[in-house]
Scaffold this active site. Structure first.
Site, PDB file in Angstrom:
ATOM      1  N   ASP A  26      -4.326   3.302  -5.683  1.00 41.58           N
ATOM      2  CA  ASP A  26      -3.780   4.076  -4.194  1.00 41.58           C
ATOM      3  C   ASP A  26      -3.719   4.591  -3.870  1.00 41.58           C
ATOM      4  O   ASP A  26      -3.411   6.098  -4.498  1.00 41.58           O
ATOM      5  CB  ASP A  26      -1.759   3.949  -4.378  1.00 41.58           C
ATOM      6  N   SER A  98      -4.597   0.553   2.720  1.00 40.08           N
ATOM      7  CA  SER A  98      -4.062   0.026   1.745  1.00 40.08           C
ATOM      8  C   SER A  98      -4.295  -1.913   1.829  1.00 40.08           C
ATOM      9  O   SER A  98      -4.534  -2.129   0.900  1.00 40.08           O
ATOM     10  CB  SER A  98      -2.646   0.527   0.828  1.00 40.08           C
ATOM     11  N   ASP A 190      -1.246   9.035   9.354  1.00 39.84           N
ATOM     12  CA  ASP A 190      -1.817   8.207   9.637  1.00 39.84           C
ATOM     13  C   ASP A 190      -2.996   9.445  10.432  1.00 39.84           C
ATOM     14  O   ASP A 190      -3.965   9.141  11.493  1.00 39.84           O
ATOM     15  CB  ASP A 190      -2.376   7.022   9.789  1.00 39.84           C
ATOM     16  N   ARG A 297      -1.776  -4.223  11.710  1.00 48.09           N
ATOM     17  CA  ARG A 297      -1.121  -4.084  10.306  1.00 48.09           C
ATOM     18  C   ARG A 297       0.576  -4.820  10.561  1.00 48.09           C
ATOM     19  O   ARG A 297       1.451  -4.526  11.070  1.00 48.09           O
ATOM     20  CB  ARG A 297      -1.555  -3.347   9.899  1.00 48.09           C
ATOM     21  N   LYS A 371       4.483  -0.671  -2.697  1.00 47.83           N
ATOM     22  CA  LYS A 371       3.172  -1.193  -2.920  1.00 47.83           C
ATOM     23  C   LYS A 371       3.409  -3.037  -3.270  1.00 47.83           C
ATOM     24  O   LYS A 371       2.025  -3.470  -3.805  1.00 47.83           O
ATOM     25  CB  LYS A 371       2.346  -0.597  -3.892  1.00 47.83           C
ATOM     26  N   ASP A 438      -1.304   8.229  -3.498  1.00 47.92           N
ATOM     27  CA  ASP A 438      -1.356   7.845  -1.829  1.00 47.92           C
ATOM     28  C   ASP A 438       0.143   8.407  -0.901  1.00 47.92           C
ATOM     29  O   ASP A 438       0.009   9.067  -0.732  1.00 47.92           O
ATOM     30  CB  ASP A 438      -2.134   6.088  -1.362  1.00 47.92           C
ATOM     31  N   HIS A 442       0.236  11.076   1.107  1.00 44.41           N
ATOM     32  CA  HIS A 442       0.996  11.219   2.794  1.00 44.41           C
ATOM     33  C   HIS A 442       1.682  12.140   2.911  1.00 44.41           C
ATOM     34  O   HIS A 442       1.935  12.998   4.352  1.00 44.41           O
ATOM     35  CB  HIS A 442       1.098   9.662   2.737  1.00 44.41           C
ATOM     36  N   ASP A 479      -8.056   1.693  -3.853  1.00 39.41           N
ATOM     37  CA  ASP A 479      -8.165   0.970  -2.559  1.00 39.41           C
ATOM     38  C   ASP A 479      -9.017   2.302  -1.336  1.00 39.41           C
ATOM     39  O   ASP A 479      -9.470   1.145  -0.304  1.00 39.41           O
ATOM     40  CB  ASP A 479      -7.137   0.299  -2.050  1.00 39.41           C
ATOM     41  N   HIS A 480      -8.817   3.197  -1.425  1.00 34.52           N
ATOM     42  CA  HIS A 480      -9.288   4.002  -0.370  1.00 34.52           C
ATOM     43  C   HIS A 480      -8.905   5.238  -1.161  1.00 34.52           C
ATOM     44  O   HIS A 480      -8.807   5.732  -2.395  1.00 34.52           O
ATOM     45  CB  HIS A 480      -8.372   4.100   0.870  1.00 34.52           C
ATOM     46  N   HIS A 497      -5.557   8.994   5.212  1.00 34.86           N
ATOM     47  CA  HIS A 497      -6.289   8.228   4.108  1.00 34.86           C
ATOM     48  C   HIS A 497      -7.375   9.204   4.501  1.00 34.86           C
ATOM     49  O   HIS A 497      -7.970   9.958   5.433  1.00 34.86           O
ATOM     50  CB  HIS A 497      -6.981   7.777   3.692  1.00 34.86           C
TER      51      HIS A 497
END
Length: 550
Positions: A26, A98, A190, A297, A371, A438, A442, A479-480, A497
């Site tokens: 992740d 994600s 984000d 989401r 996750k 991930d 963050h 995933d990113h 991200h």
């Protein structure tokens, strides 16, 4: 007996040509050379370096370019995958996330995500005439006249978008809804950590332009509380108390909001962690109100929607009655039939998990709490229930305030779970998610992100060793991006991200397996895995295998 993938019979491998283990990292992308914000370059990553550079035999040549030789004449195969924008069904240039990452990996197709779907509805003029939305307005007008819009307010595009909120407000105005309130969940993950005032100003200016009778901003709360997904109900309770009871910092007048938030910034309380600010106490949720959640989401809406739409899972003196709760998208299967949906789910039949199940093959999915939804719900195409033959294990994420305090999170237990499944030899397909790059990325804490990356590489090496011992092919992707892009152009922490590509590493497939290309998309992962297993891909998968087997 040599347990390598090539030496075992098809019967020993559960009826497939090769058993495959998949690691979805992740938030580990591939930054351009010289990127200042790339924490992976400072980390110790011998396993990933080996994947990328191939074995010692990679210097041999069988004709063609050096790059082709490196990727096809080594123990490890390496390619790069597009994990953002149109490649995962998002608008061009929008960073991946994600949800869409695991959805695209697991379903083997690029399907326009809810963000693009909703944007298209706005462009086509259909958004404001959505049947469920109009019914919500009519219900309010026939009752107490009160409608609330709740959700993340930013332009991050991962969970929601401020432009969608504006369209909702215009629609309510066009339908003459008497009393409209906004409950502003602040971002800071984000988007930059102290960018919330930018969106507050933007919303206030938008409302001012609408004139008398416009919607009112009622409350502001950080997503850490209002959007928890890790069953930390004390966080949801704090946000809930602000929404329904007006508990928090009550402002003398709405114009005091920006100054109040800037004061919080000065005290080290950034957007994500803003405790409730009550801008207009008349806007707190009351009996008979209609609530519309604006996030598209699902995962970070479930707990708050359950609290308001079903019943609070914690002790509280205030439980509002006769609420209508409307979901932007389907947040949980247990809400079906109880709360209307503006944009119901699209079909994602024959995901990798479903296709393996239809072949009567067992499979194993594991991840830690943060996750777990990604290796189950999202990976399986939006299905919460396990497929026949699908075993799952959820490992508890560490109970810390922020994950920079424990950068390796619970990876050790995830690895142990994978080792156990691999050693059992029962499952032709096993998979896991590794969360730290991930979740720690963050936080914006550089040293912790470096430590998380180093720890992740060690866990990948550990799982690869278990694959070698049990005769599995290992496929590694992400995933990113995130941890490779942690500084902005001014050198400030960047907690969002990235749009960087991610890796596709294949280990232990055998000398007869070659790459057909070195660039692809996340949608190509599932068809590649099925090809390695000796199974045809279903027609619904639009991705293509990236290997050929000689």
């Amino acid at each position: 007996m040599d347990p390598s993938a090539a030496s075992l019979s098809k019967a020993q491998k559960g009826g497939v040509e090769r058993r495959v283990a998949l690691i979805c990292i992740d938030g580990w992308g591939l930054a351009a050379d010289g990127s200042k914000g790339d924490a992976t370059r400072e980390a110790d990553t011998p396993m990933m370096d080996a994947f990328r550079n191939g074995s010692s035999s990679s210097s041999s040549s069988s004709g063609g370019s050096n790059e082709e030789s490196k990727n096809n004449n080594s123990e490890f195969l390496w390619a790069e995958l597009d994990a953002s924008g149109l490649a995962v069904g998002l608008p061009k240039g929008v960073m991946g996330n994600s949800e869409v990452g695991h959805l695209t990996i697991g379903t083997g197709r690029t399907q326009f995500q809810d963000l693009v779907r909703i944007n298209k509805a706005i462009e086509d003029g259909e958004f404001r005439t959505n049947k469920v939305l109009l019914e919500t307005f009519e219900r309010a007008k026939g009752g107490n006249g009160r409608v609330h819009f709740l959700g993340l307010v930013s332009d991050g595009g991962v969970h929601s978008h401020i432009e969608h909120l504006k369209e909702f407000l215009i629609a309510a105005e066009e339908q003459s809804v008497p009393h409209v309130f906004v409950h502003f969940f602040a971002d800071g993950r984000d988007t930059p950590p102290t960018s919330g005032t930018k969106y507050m100003r933007e919303l206030q200016e938008f409302l001012a332009q609408r004139g008398d009778g416009a919607a009112k901003l009622a409350t502001v709360t950080g997503r850490y509380y209002a959007m928890d997904r890790d069953k930390r109900w004390e966080r949801i309770e704090l946000a809930y108390d602000g929404l329904v009871s007006g508990k928090g910092e009550v402002l003398a007048k709405p114009d005091d909001l920006i100054a109040a938030v800037e004061k919080r910034y000065e005290g080290g309380e950034n957007d994500e962690f803003l405790k409730p600010i009550i801008v207009d106490k008349d806007g707190c949720i009351a009996d008979g109100d209609s609530l519309v959640f604006i996030d598209f989401r699902a995962d970070r809406m479930r707990q708050m929607v359950e609290t308001l739409g079903l019943e609070p899972p914690f002790d509280t003196d205030v439980v509002r009655k006769d609420l209508l709760v409307v979901q932007m998208t389907q947040y949980s299967s247990k809400f079906v039939g109880k709360m209307p949906i503006l944009y119901p789910p699209q079909s994602m039949d024959n995901s990798l998990g479903e296709w393996i199940s239809k072949h009567k093959l067992p499979q194993y999915h594991t991840a830690e709490t943060e996750k777990y939804a990604h290796v189950t719900f999202f990976f399986n195409g939006g299905r919460e229930e396990a497929f026949e033959g699908e075993d799952r294990k959820m490992v508890a994420s560490p109970k810390v305030a922020t994950y920079d305090l424990k950068p390796d999170m619970s990876m050790d237990d995830v690895a142990a779970s994978m080792e156990e499944a691999l050693a059992a030899g029962k499952y032709p397909f096993v998979m896991c998610n590794l969360a730290p790059t991930d979740m720690v990325g963050h936080t914006g804490v550089w040293d912790a992100a470096v430590e998380a990356t180093t720890a992740t590489d060690k866990i990948i090496a550990r799982i690869w060793k278990a694959c070698e011992a049990a005769g599995y092919v290992l496929v590694v992707t992400a995933d990113h991006g995130n941890v490779e892009d942690m500084l902005d152009a001014q050198g400030n922490p960047k907690t969002s991200h990235s749009t960087n590509p991610v890796m596709l590493a294949i280990a232990g497939a055998g000398d007869n397996v070659k790459l057909t290309r070195t660039e692809g998309g996340l949608c190509d992962v599932a068809p590649t895995i099925l090809h390695l297993m000796g199974l045809d891909a279903p027609a619904e998968m639009t991705g293509k295998s990236m290997v050929q087997i000689e």
